[in-house]
Design an enzyme around this catalytic site. Structure first.
Site, mmCIF file in Angstrom:
data_model
loop_
_atom_site.group_PDB
_atom_site.id
_atom_site.type_symbol
_atom_site.label_atom_id
_atom_site.label_comp_id
_atom_site.label_asym_id
_atom_site.label_seq_id
_atom_site.Cartn_x
_atom_site.Cartn_y
_atom_site.Cartn_z
ATOM 1 N N LEU A 24 -29.663 -12.762 -166.643
ATOM 2 C CA LEU A 24 -29.198 -13.367 -167.902
ATOM 3 C C LEU A 24 -29.160 -14.893 -167.806
ATOM 4 C CD1 LEU A 24 -26.524 -10.666 -168.690
ATOM 5 C CD2 LEU A 24 -28.610 -11.088 -169.996
ATOM 6 N N ARG A 46 -18.213 -10.006 -162.172
ATOM 7 C CA ARG A 46 -17.328 -9.692 -161.038
ATOM 8 C C ARG A 46 -17.300 -8.186 -160.799
ATOM 9 N NH1 ARG A 46 -15.271 -6.075 -163.254
ATOM 10 N NH2 ARG A 46 -13.583 -6.002 -164.763
ATOM 11 N N LYS A 48 -14.623 -5.344 -159.845
ATOM 12 C CA LYS A 48 -13.159 -5.181 -159.840
ATOM 13 C C LYS A 48 -12.676 -5.038 -158.399
ATOM 14 C CE LYS A 48 -10.837 -2.715 -163.632
ATOM 15 N NZ LYS A 48 -10.414 -3.868 -164.296
ATOM 16 N N ALA A 57 -6.526 3.123 -162.321
ATOM 17 C CA ALA A 57 -6.570 4.586 -162.176
ATOM 18 C C ALA A 57 -5.174 5.174 -162.392
ATOM 19 C CB ALA A 57 -7.112 4.945 -160.800
ATOM 20 N N ARG A 59 -2.675 3.772 -164.056
ATOM 21 C CA ARG A 59 -2.284 3.583 -165.459
ATOM 22 C C ARG A 59 -2.893 4.646 -166.356
ATOM 23 N NH1 ARG A 59 -4.113 -1.579 -165.919
ATOM 24 N NH2 ARG A 59 -5.676 -1.195 -167.510
ATOM 25 N N SER A 115 -3.111 -6.555 -179.632
ATOM 26 C CA SER A 115 -2.686 -7.776 -178.929
ATOM 27 C C SER A 115 -3.261 -9.032 -179.578
ATOM 28 C CB SER A 115 -3.169 -7.720 -177.475
ATOM 29 O OG SER A 115 -4.591 -7.643 -177.437
ATOM 30 N N GLU A 140 -19.875 -2.763 -167.547
ATOM 31 C CA GLU A 140 -19.311 -3.202 -168.836
ATOM 32 C C GLU A 140 -19.702 -4.661 -169.098
ATOM 33 O OE1 GLU A 140 -15.003 -2.726 -170.728
ATOM 34 O OE2 GLU A 140 -15.224 -4.624 -169.664
ATOM 35 N N GLU A 155 -4.229 -15.072 -172.204
ATOM 36 C CA GLU A 155 -3.402 -13.879 -172.458
ATOM 37 C C GLU A 155 -3.399 -12.949 -171.245
ATOM 38 O OE1 GLU A 155 -2.574 -9.863 -174.455
ATOM 39 O OE2 GLU A 155 -4.197 -10.477 -173.149
HETATM 40 P P1 0O2 Z 1 -9.878 -7.046 -165.928
HETATM 41 O O1 0O2 Z 1 -9.042 -7.734 -164.920
HETATM 42 O O2 0O2 Z 1 -10.423 -7.989 -166.932
HETATM 43 O O3 0O2 Z 1 -10.892 -6.161 -165.339
HETATM 44 P P2 0O2 Z 1 -7.736 0.613 -172.890
HETATM 45 O O4 0O2 Z 1 -6.922 1.148 -171.776
HETATM 46 O O5 0O2 Z 1 -8.380 1.622 -173.774
HETATM 47 O O6 0O2 Z 1 -7.023 -0.489 -173.639
HETATM 48 P P3 0O2 Z 1 -10.054 0.133 -171.210
HETATM 49 O O7 0O2 Z 1 -10.414 1.561 -171.076
HETATM 50 O O8 0O2 Z 1 -9.758 -0.585 -169.961
HETATM 51 O O9 0O2 Z 1 -8.895 -0.185 -172.220
HETATM 52 O O10 0O2 Z 1 -11.261 -0.509 -171.943
HETATM 53 P P4 0O2 Z 1 -11.279 -1.797 -172.809
HETATM 54 O O11 0O2 Z 1 -10.300 -1.770 -173.898
HETATM 55 O O12 0O2 Z 1 -12.715 -1.914 -173.182
HETATM 56 O O13 0O2 Z 1 -10.830 -2.971 -171.824
HETATM 57 C C1 0O2 Z 1 -11.592 -3.338 -170.733
HETATM 58 C C2 0O2 Z 1 -11.392 -4.806 -170.448
HETATM 59 O O14 0O2 Z 1 -11.378 -5.559 -171.667
HETATM 60 C C3 0O2 Z 1 -10.106 -5.183 -169.780
HETATM 61 O O15 0O2 Z 1 -10.207 -4.966 -168.410
HETATM 62 C C4 0O2 Z 1 -10.006 -6.651 -170.120
HETATM 63 O O16 0O2 Z 1 -10.903 -7.435 -169.360
HETATM 64 C C5 0O2 Z 1 -10.478 -6.658 -171.547
HETATM 65 N N1 0O2 Z 1 -9.345 -6.452 -172.460
HETATM 66 C C6 0O2 Z 1 -9.093 -5.358 -173.183
HETATM 67 N N2 0O2 Z 1 -7.982 -5.520 -173.922
HETATM 68 C C7 0O2 Z 1 -7.533 -6.769 -173.674
HETATM 69 C C8 0O2 Z 1 -6.414 -7.548 -174.144
HETATM 70 O O17 0O2 Z 1 -5.592 -7.107 -174.958
HETATM 71 N N3 0O2 Z 1 -6.263 -8.815 -173.627
HETATM 72 C C9 0O2 Z 1 -7.147 -9.330 -172.725
HETATM 73 N N4 0O2 Z 1 -6.941 -10.564 -172.296
HETATM 74 N N5 0O2 Z 1 -8.195 -8.616 -172.257
HETATM 75 C C10 0O2 Z 1 -8.395 -7.366 -172.715
HETATM 76 P P5 0O2 Z 1 -8.914 -4.827 -167.493
HETATM 77 O O18 0O2 Z 1 -9.113 -3.708 -166.570
HETATM 78 O O19 0O2 Z 1 -7.682 -4.773 -168.328
HETATM 79 O O20 0O2 Z 1 -8.809 -6.171 -166.717
#
Ligand code: 0O2
Length: 268
Positions: A24, A46, A48, A57, A59, A115, A140, A155
């Site tokens: 990309l 990155r 995880k 897992a 959560r 949020s 993702e 946030e």
């Molecule tokens: P990290 O550290 O970024 O990897 P859900 O449980 O359904 O809300 P799910 O299955 O994790 O969410 O999928 P979703 O909603 O697609 O979220 C995946 C990632 O999107 C998150 O990874 C965050 O990076 C980002 N994200 C989702 N919701 C929010 C939010 O409300 N605020 C912020 N700042 N980021 C968000 P991780 O694993 O949370 O964290």
């Protein structure tokens, strides 16, 4: 799963992130070299960390042995765009690529999270070949504007600080700033054409200067000093005037001179 095994099982994810970031970033370079506006501003990625995988897992109530099959953002790519429209262009572009298959999409821009979080999420299937195996893994891809990214990063760090229980007064302020992000993106969209035009002109000029400098570098080894100084002075004069048309002419002239010098060398 033992820690060593974990590290090994994450190798395909690491490779996928490295490959995708490189591919990309190359898209950005290709656009720049052609002097064409790129809807991708920057890319990062990155894998995880093991502790984040385990807490996600927990959560989500996913047994440890199933995490690699059920968590889809172990490998994550973030694409940052300047304008909201660019996001949808990038999505189209990713759908059209033959080295990945889009398996799901969530538009958190049209439908923000409670949020206030906004971003476009895509999950792709991506094939990698490590030293030991060929496998297809989920990656993702989060696509968002610079403004959305700023908000999400801030946030996210507050979520860590308050262990996901952000106090109401801060939550309210975050909601207000999420609205400000929407206004900022709308304002930027309104002057998008002017910004794009200015940026494209800047890159075109930079490419032109680079081409002329490269040719002058080649000529410095073959043409007489006097001729080289004349060409250089003409270049500086046109550059200072910002005269693009004449700079283009100069580029074609020095390019032709280079070709002639090369031809002479080959004929010797
Ligand atoms: P990290 O550290 O970024 O990897 P859900 O449980 O359904 O809300 P799910 O299955 O994790 O969410 O999928 P979703 O909603 O697609 O979220 C995946 C990632 O999107 C998150 O990874 C965050 O990076 C980002 N994200 C989702 N919701 C929010 C939010 O409300 N605020 C912020 N700042 N980021 C968000 P991780 O694993 O949370 O964290």
């Amino acid at each position: 799963m033992k820690l060593r095994l974990w590290k090994e099982r994450l190798h395909p994810y690491e490779l996928a992130v490295k490959e995708l970031v490189m591919k990309l970033q190359f898209v950005i370079k290709e656009h720049m070299d052609c002097g064409v506006y790129c809807p991708i501003e920057k890319v990062n990625g990155r894998v995880k960390s093991i502790s984040s995988i385990l807490s996600k897992a927990e959560r989500k109530g996913i047994p440890v042995d199933e995490v690699l099959d059920r968590i889809e953002d172990i490998a994550g790519i973030r694409i940052i765009c300047q304008f909201e429209e660019d996001i949808y262009q990038v999505v189209e572009y990713l759908r059209s690529r033959t080295d990945m298959k889009v398996t799901s999409e969530i538009d958190y821009i049209a439908h923000p999270k409670p949020s206030g979080y906004r971003s476009y999420h895509i999950v792709i299937e991506y094939q990698v070949q490590t030293s030991f195996e060929s496998c297809t893994i989920p990656v993702e891809i989060q696509i968002r504007t610079l403004a959305m990214d700023f908000w999400a990063v801030v946030e996210h760090s507050l979520q860590y600080k308050y262990e996901e229980k952000i106090p109401d007064r801060i939550r309210r302020r975050l909601m207000t700033s999420a609205e400000a992000v929407i206004s900022l993106d709308e304002e930027m969209t309104a002057i998008r054409d002017d910004i794009k035009e200015a940026q494209t002109a800047f890159h075109k000029k930079a490419n032109l200067v680079q081409d002329i400098m490269n040719s002058l570098g080649v000529l410095s080894k073959t043409v007489a000093d006097e001729k080289l100084i004349t060409l250089q002075n003409r270049f500086f004069e046109l550059y200072n005037q910002g005269n693009m048309e004449e700079l283009k002419q100069l580029r074609d002239e020095v390019d032709l001179l280079c070709k002639m010098q090369l031809q002479e060398k080959l004929n010797l």
